[in-house]
Design a protein around this motif. Structure first.
Motif, mmCIF file in Angstrom:
data_model
loop_
_atom_site.group_PDB
_atom_site.id
_atom_site.type_symbol
_atom_site.label_atom_id
_atom_site.label_comp_id
_atom_site.label_asym_id
_atom_site.label_seq_id
_atom_site.Cartn_x
_atom_site.Cartn_y
_atom_site.Cartn_z
ATOM 1 N N LYS A 176 0.850 -1.195 0.000
ATOM 2 C CA LYS A 176 0.000 0.000 0.000
ATOM 3 C C LYS A 176 0.883 1.242 0.000
ATOM 4 N N SER A 177 0.511 2.222 -0.780
ATOM 5 C CA SER A 177 1.271 3.464 -0.806
ATOM 6 C C SER A 177 0.735 4.415 0.254
ATOM 7 N N TRP A 178 1.421 5.526 0.459
ATOM 8 C CA TRP A 178 0.985 6.504 1.452
ATOM 9 C C TRP A 178 -0.349 7.114 1.062
ATOM 10 N N LYS A 179 -0.658 7.166 -0.231
ATOM 11 C CA LYS A 179 -1.933 7.728 -0.680
ATOM 12 C C LYS A 179 -3.105 6.863 -0.227
ATOM 13 N N ASP A 180 -2.912 5.539 -0.198
ATOM 14 C CA ASP A 180 -3.966 4.639 0.270
ATOM 15 C C ASP A 180 -4.253 4.851 1.753
ATOM 16 N N HIS A 181 -3.209 5.066 2.541
ATOM 17 C CA HIS A 181 -3.390 5.298 3.972
ATOM 18 C C HIS A 181 -4.037 6.655 4.228
ATOM 19 N N ALA A 182 -3.647 7.667 3.474
ATOM 20 C CA ALA A 182 -4.137 9.026 3.695
ATOM 21 C C ALA A 182 -5.599 9.185 3.295
ATOM 22 N N ALA A 183 -6.087 8.365 2.384
ATOM 23 C CA ALA A 183 -7.465 8.505 1.918
ATOM 24 C C ALA A 183 -8.473 8.257 3.035
ATOM 25 N N LYS A 184 -8.149 7.379 3.980
ATOM 26 C CA LYS A 184 -9.074 7.017 5.053
ATOM 27 C C LYS A 184 -8.746 7.714 6.376
ATOM 28 N N MET A 185 -7.691 8.491 6.408
ATOM 29 C CA MET A 185 -7.190 9.041 7.667
ATOM 30 C C MET A 185 -8.075 10.182 8.192
ATOM 31 N N MET A 186 -8.307 10.152 9.487
ATOM 32 C CA MET A 186 -9.044 11.217 10.183
ATOM 33 C C MET A 186 -8.231 11.567 11.424
ATOM 34 N N LYS A 187 -8.156 12.859 11.726
ATOM 35 C CA LYS A 187 -7.434 13.333 12.902
ATOM 36 C C LYS A 187 -8.304 14.317 13.669
ATOM 37 N N TYR A 188 -7.991 14.497 14.946
ATOM 38 C CA TYR A 188 -8.733 15.428 15.800
ATOM 39 C C TYR A 188 -8.255 16.851 15.522
ATOM 40 N N CYS A 189 -9.199 17.758 15.294
ATOM 41 C CA CYS A 189 -8.904 19.178 15.095
ATOM 42 C C CYS A 189 -9.385 19.934 16.333
ATOM 43 N N SER A 190 -8.497 20.682 16.966
ATOM 44 C CA SER A 190 -8.849 21.382 18.199
ATOM 45 C C SER A 190 -9.741 22.599 17.951
ATOM 46 N N VAL A 191 -9.790 23.099 16.719
ATOM 47 C CA VAL A 191 -10.618 24.274 16.431
ATOM 48 C C VAL A 191 -12.090 23.890 16.401
ATOM 49 N N VAL A 192 -12.443 22.831 15.666
ATOM 50 C CA VAL A 192 -13.841 22.406 15.588
ATOM 51 C C VAL A 192 -14.182 21.338 16.627
ATOM 52 N N ARG A 193 -13.169 20.841 17.325
ATOM 53 C CA ARG A 193 -13.322 19.866 18.409
ATOM 54 C C ARG A 193 -14.004 18.581 17.969
ATOM 55 N N LYS A 194 -13.536 18.047 16.867
ATOM 56 C CA LYS A 194 -14.019 16.743 16.399
ATOM 57 C C LYS A 194 -12.993 16.163 15.435
#
Length: 70
Positions: free
Chosen positions: A38-56
């Protein structure tokens, strides 16, 4: 002992509700391909991270920053 070239990526918020779209969340390093092929693009497509501005958890956008020297 070097274990292969890795690329450094900046991880940025990509949520349309965020007033500061493009806020930097973190830094990640990826090999061009992992052991499963798997390339990095495959991993990044599904990635979600916490954003402190919108708090989700929000979808992210990766931008290549540099190639590490290892």
């Amino acid at each position: 002992m070097p274990r292969g070239k890795r690329t450094v990526f900046g991880v940025f918020c990509n949520d349309t509700e965020c007033p500061q779209v493009g806020q930097r969340l973190t830094t990640m390093r990826f090999h061009k391909q992992d052991k499963l092929g798997k390339s990095w693009k495959d991993h990044a497509a599904k990635m979600m991270k916490y954003c402190s501005v919108v708090r989700k958890r929000v979808p992210v956008k990766l931008k290549e920053e540099k190639h590490s020297s290892n």
